[in-house]
Design a protein around this motif. Structure first.
Motif, PDB file in Angstrom:
ATOM      1  N   LEU A  53      -1.601  -5.926   4.745  1.00  0.00           N
ATOM      2  CA  LEU A  53      -1.725  -4.689   3.939  1.00  0.00           C
ATOM      3  C   LEU A  53      -0.882  -3.567   4.542  1.00  0.00           C
ATOM      4  N   LYS A  54      -0.287  -3.852   5.678  1.00  0.00           N
ATOM      5  CA  LYS A  54       0.530  -2.848   6.375  1.00  0.00           C
ATOM      6  C   LYS A  54      -0.340  -1.656   6.806  1.00  0.00           C
ATOM      7  N   VAL A  55      -1.538  -1.933   7.271  1.00  0.00           N
ATOM      8  CA  VAL A  55      -2.361  -0.810   7.756  1.00  0.00           C
ATOM      9  C   VAL A  55      -1.928  -0.488   9.181  1.00  0.00           C
ATOM     10  N   ALA A  56      -0.626  -0.325   9.335  1.00  0.00           N
ATOM     11  CA  ALA A  56      -0.097  -0.055  10.692  1.00  0.00           C
ATOM     12  C   ALA A  56      -0.796   1.192  11.238  1.00  0.00           C
ATOM     13  N   ASP A  57      -0.303   1.659  12.340  1.00  0.00           N
ATOM     14  CA  ASP A  57      -0.947   2.796  12.998  1.00  0.00           C
ATOM     15  C   ASP A  57      -1.075   3.948  12.010  1.00  0.00           C
ATOM     16  N   SER A  58      -2.304   4.305  11.727  1.00  0.00           N
ATOM     17  CA  SER A  58      -2.575   5.240  10.620  1.00  0.00           C
ATOM     18  C   SER A  58      -1.912   6.596  10.888  1.00  0.00           C
ATOM     19  N   LYS A  59      -1.651   6.891  12.169  1.00  0.00           N
ATOM     20  CA  LYS A  59      -1.091   8.215  12.454  1.00  0.00           C
ATOM     21  C   LYS A  59       0.307   8.330  11.852  1.00  0.00           C
ATOM     22  N   THR A  60       0.971   7.180  11.676  1.00  0.00           N
ATOM     23  CA  THR A  60       2.367   7.264  11.184  1.00  0.00           C
ATOM     24  C   THR A  60       2.375   7.353   9.654  1.00  0.00           C
ATOM     25  N   LEU A  61       1.202   7.245   9.039  1.00  0.00           N
ATOM     26  CA  LEU A  61       1.198   7.216   7.559  1.00  0.00           C
ATOM     27  C   LEU A  61       0.989   8.629   7.014  1.00  0.00           C
ATOM     28  N   SER A  62       1.560   8.871   5.832  1.00  0.00           N
ATOM     29  CA  SER A  62       1.327  10.174   5.186  1.00  0.00           C
ATOM     30  C   SER A  62      -0.013  10.098   4.457  1.00  0.00           C
ATOM     31  N   GLU A  63      -0.474  11.269   4.001  1.00  0.00           N
ATOM     32  CA  GLU A  63      -1.763  11.334   3.303  1.00  0.00           C
ATOM     33  C   GLU A  63      -1.732  10.425   2.074  1.00  0.00           C
ATOM     34  N   ASN A  64      -0.621  10.488   1.327  1.00  0.00           N
ATOM     35  CA  ASN A  64      -0.560   9.653   0.100  1.00  0.00           C
ATOM     36  C   ASN A  64      -0.556   8.175   0.439  1.00  0.00           C
ATOM     37  N   GLU A  65       0.193   7.829   1.496  1.00  0.00           N
ATOM     38  CA  GLU A  65       0.255   6.395   1.855  1.00  0.00           C
ATOM     39  C   GLU A  65      -1.141   5.922   2.245  1.00  0.00           C
ATOM     40  N   ARG A  66      -1.867   6.787   2.981  1.00  0.00           N
ATOM     41  CA  ARG A  66      -3.232   6.395   3.392  1.00  0.00           C
ATOM     42  C   ARG A  66      -4.081   6.157   2.155  1.00  0.00           C
ATOM     43  N   GLU A  67      -3.969   7.068   1.197  1.00  0.00           N
ATOM     44  CA  GLU A  67      -4.803   6.915  -0.007  1.00  0.00           C
ATOM     45  C   GLU A  67      -4.451   5.622  -0.735  1.00  0.00           C
ATOM     46  N   ARG A  68      -3.136   5.339  -0.808  1.00  0.00           N
ATOM     47  CA  ARG A  68      -2.698   4.112  -1.502  1.00  0.00           C
ATOM     48  C   ARG A  68      -3.259   2.886  -0.773  1.00  0.00           C
ATOM     49  N   LEU A  69      -3.165   2.926   0.558  1.00  0.00           N
ATOM     50  CA  LEU A  69      -3.656   1.787   1.350  1.00  0.00           C
ATOM     51  C   LEU A  69      -5.160   1.632   1.157  1.00  0.00           C
ATOM     52  N   PHE A  70      -5.864   2.769   1.141  1.00  0.00           N
ATOM     53  CA  PHE A  70      -7.318   2.695   0.993  1.00  0.00           C
ATOM     54  C   PHE A  70      -7.652   2.034  -0.348  1.00  0.00           C
ATOM     55  N   ALA A  71      -6.846   2.425  -1.372  1.00  0.00           N
ATOM     56  CA  ALA A  71      -7.085   1.837  -2.706  1.00  0.00           C
ATOM     57  C   ALA A  71      -6.873   0.321  -2.640  1.00  0.00           C
ATOM     58  N   LYS A  72      -5.846  -0.067  -1.885  1.00  0.00           N
ATOM     59  CA  LYS A  72      -5.588  -1.524  -1.802  1.00  0.00           C
ATOM     60  C   LYS A  72      -6.747  -2.216  -1.081  1.00  0.00           C
ATOM     61  N   MET A  73      -7.274  -1.558  -0.021  1.00  0.00           N
ATOM     62  CA  MET A  73      -8.399  -2.184   0.696  1.00  0.00           C
ATOM     63  C   MET A  73      -9.588  -2.327  -0.260  1.00  0.00           C
ATOM     64  N   GLU A  74      -9.738  -1.319  -1.125  1.00  0.00           N
ATOM     65  CA  GLU A  74     -10.838  -1.383  -2.097  1.00  0.00           C
ATOM     66  C   GLU A  74     -10.643  -2.597  -3.019  1.00  0.00           C
ATOM     67  N   GLU A  75      -9.346  -2.846  -3.357  1.00  0.00           N
ATOM     68  CA  GLU A  75      -9.089  -4.016  -4.231  1.00  0.00           C
ATOM     69  C   GLU A  75      -9.491  -5.296  -3.505  1.00  0.00           C
ATOM     70  N   ASP A  76      -9.235  -5.292  -2.172  1.00  0.00           N
ATOM     71  CA  ASP A  76      -9.511  -6.531  -1.400  1.00  0.00           C
ATOM     72  C   ASP A  76     -10.941  -6.540  -0.892  1.00  0.00           C
ATOM     73  N   ARG A  77     -11.850  -5.986  -1.748  1.00  0.00           N
ATOM     74  CA  ARG A  77     -13.213  -5.863  -1.215  1.00  0.00           C
ATOM     75  C   ARG A  77     -13.890  -7.222  -1.093  1.00  0.00           C
ATOM     76  N   ASP A  78     -13.167  -8.322  -1.482  1.00  0.00           N
ATOM     77  CA  ASP A  78     -13.830  -9.622  -1.296  1.00  0.00           C
ATOM     78  C   ASP A  78     -13.827 -10.024   0.176  1.00  0.00           C
ATOM     79  N   PHE A  79     -12.960  -9.373   0.984  1.00  0.00           N
ATOM     80  CA  PHE A  79     -13.046  -9.759   2.408  1.00  0.00           C
ATOM     81  C   PHE A  79     -13.020  -8.547   3.344  1.00  0.00           C
ATOM     82  N   VAL A  80     -12.821  -7.323   2.793  1.00  0.00           N
ATOM     83  CA  VAL A  80     -12.803  -6.141   3.675  1.00  0.00           C
ATOM     84  C   VAL A  80     -13.993  -5.253   3.348  1.00  0.00           C
ATOM     85  N   GLY A  81     -14.722  -4.873   4.376  1.00  0.00           N
ATOM     86  CA  GLY A  81     -15.851  -3.942   4.177  1.00  0.00           C
ATOM     87  C   GLY A  81     -15.648  -2.713   5.046  1.00  0.00           C
ATOM     88  N   TRP A  82     -16.236  -1.596   4.634  1.00  0.00           N
ATOM     89  CA  TRP A  82     -16.128  -0.378   5.459  1.00  0.00           C
ATOM     90  C   TRP A  82     -17.424   0.435   5.320  1.00  0.00           C
TER      91      TRP A  82
END
Lengths: 22, 206, 296
Positions: free
Chosen positions: C63-92
């Motif tokens: 998912l490219k959840v590389a070091d979050s500090k290097t990500l912009s706010e929008n990229e973080r939001e996009r990644l979070f949305a992707k993690m939400e899509e992959d909720r069959d194996f990712v929990g938070w």
């Protein structure tokens, strides 16, 4: 009645900041 | 209540300094001329308090309470003082005090005639009344006060138990734990804040 | 991310979480812990955990959840949305600590400092995952305070789990970086939509990043200090930045337990001996003493 002393008499926006609750 | 009283009668409400019947020192009272009523003033005076009053903060956390008080406690003070002369005297010679001259306000109370027989013997000579302090009548009157106070303590669920317990944590079932004589002792103590020490001792024996 | 529970009451703390993926109750999982908003003087601090089965770690990495500090706010939001899509194996799960909770903990009579609050929050979230039946076998935590002590405490708390506390854990372990993204997305959203409980007229929300050295944040604090009430509860009163402004701009406040010089009423010890000189005033009856009522 406050449990502390503010040694002045002055206007204060009580309505904005202070919501009494039991 | 107070405000309209002061409108109806000129200086309807006056704060006066009168004697504290327990200590003999001065204390502030409120006199409502319109209703002919005496109020004692007690002050809530803990340190480090302030108020929010409407849209302002006021320093100093004093809160004065005006509570109706039976003026007979004050009159009694003068009767006991006059008793040394062992004779019947007219009222205006009993109730006088150069330290607290405002005590004559007490003579304006309408109910006076009804009140005095609780604590005095009286004689009428040539349609003038003369009074003399009567200890046994006074003790009987004070006993009524103690009983009324006990009833009020119970109905107000005041914690009277002998062991020291902060009122902040009163237990819901404290009434059962407080015995009858705790109430009597407490009520006697409270009344004794309004009568001289030796009368308090007599009352306690009585 | 649905933060309306926080928006309803943002003066305490609130717990948010994703559904627990079924596979996480069956397979051994790795769990990452990180926080967002530790340094700012404004707004909440958010603790987050993210977990997934060991077998799916590569997918999480993909998912490219590389070091979050290097990500912009929008990229973080996009990644979070992707993690939400992959909720069959990712929990938070998140724990949002309001500025008011932080301030009252740190300024309470019994001090509860930020490190303890942080450690307890992280421990609480890991415990939450276990209580939800997630088969956690490894935990990776971004360090707060002394890593060794923190590691030792966590290991004691979770003996059956392999705990690793390391600085910059969010750059080393994808699952920590994922947790960091959850925390940052939540904090950014909470700050952006902060509901001021104080009904202030000329409130502007241009408070910058909220970090003490951000000139915009400093200007905002100076503008919104109120001499009697201090600041809106959006501000962490326990922060040095806030306190120094209060010391300059706000009224003094005295509390009864402040050591004041005048211990009046306590006579010299000798005065208790020669009773005669001290006329002991007759105390009012207990009824009045207990209520702080005195004769006038």
């Amino acid at each position: 009645l406050l449990p502390c002393e503010i040694p002045v008499n002055r206007p204060a926006p009580v309505g904005c900041f202070f919501t009494p609750a039991i | 209540y107070f405000k309209d009283a002061s409108k109806k009668v000129k200086n309807g409400l006056t704060f006066v300094k009168l004697v504290n019947p327990c200590t003999g020192e001065g204390a502030i009272y409120l006199f409502n001329m319109y209703l002919q009523q005496l109020f004692e003033i007690k002050v809530f005076k803990e340190k480090h308090h302030s108020w929010f009053i409407n849209q302002s903060v006021q320093s100093g956390g004093l809160l004065h309470f005006a509570t109706p008080m039976d003026p007979l406690f004050l009159l009694l003070h003068y009767f006991i003082k006059a008793d040394k002369e062992e004779k019947f005297q007219p009222l205006d010679q009993v109730v006088m005090d150069d330290i607290f001259p405002n005590c004559i306000l007490l003579l304006k109370l309408r109910e006076l005639e009804k009140l005095l027989p609780h604590v005095t013997e009286e004689k009428e000579i040539g349609n003038k009344k003369y009074y003399k302090y009567s200890k046994e009548k006074t003790l009987k009157w004070l006993e009524k006060k103690v009983n009324q106070t006990m009833a009020a303590l119970k109905s107000n669920k005041v914690n009277v138990s002998a062991h020291v317990q902060s009122t902040a944590f009163f237990s819901s079932c404290q009434a059962s734990s407080d015995k009858e004589d705790d109430y009597i002792r407490y009520a006697h103590g409270l009344i004794s804040d309004y009568i001289p020490k030796e009368l308090s001792d007599d009352l306690s024996k009585y | 991310m649905d933060l309306n529970m926080l928006e309803r009451n943002n003066t305490g703390r609130c717990r948010l979480n994703s559904p627990v993926p079924a596979v996480c109750r069956k397979e051994p999982c790795v769990l990452g812990v990180d926080e967002a908003g530790r340094g700012p003087v404004l707004g909440p601090m958010v603790y987050a955990i993210c977990y997934c089965p060991l077998s799916r770690l590569a997918d999480l990495e993909a998912l490219k959840v590389a070091d979050s500090k290097t990500l912009s706010e929008n990229e973080r939001e996009r990644l979070f949305a992707k993690m939400e899509e992959d909720r069959d194996f990712v929990g938070w799960a998140l724990d949002v600590l309001s500025p008011n909770l932080i301030s009252t903990s740190m300024l309470g009579r019994v001090k509860y400092n930020l490190n303890s609050l942080s450690h307890d929050t992280a421990t609480g979230l890991v415990q939450y995952a276990l209580d939800q039946g997630v088969k956690v076998t490894q935990v990776f935590v971004d360090t707060v305070g002394m890593p060794e002590k923190y590691q030792e405490r966590l290991q004691q708390h979770f003996p059956g789990i392999e705990v690793t506390v390391k600085a910059k854990a969010d750059a080393l372990y994808p699952v920590v970086s994922a947790a960091s993204i959850c925390a940052k997305v939540a904090r950014d959203q909470a700050v952006k939509n902060w509901q001021f409980v104080e009904k202030l007229q000329d409130l502007d929300t241009d408070y910058g990043s909220g970090y003490p050295n951000d000139p915009k944040t400093k200007a905002w604090l100076k503008k919104h200090v109120e001499p009697v009430f201090g600041f809106p509860q959006f501000v962490r009163f326990s922060w040095r930045t806030a306190q120094s402004i209060l010391e300059k701009e706000a009224e003094d406040v005295m509390w009864e337990d402040l050591p004041t010089g005048d211990q009046e009423g306590l006579g010299r010890i000798t005065s208790y001996f020669n009773e005669g000189s001290r006329t002991r005033p007759r105390l009012p009856h207990r009824f009045f003493q207990e209520r702080g009522l005195e004769q006038t």
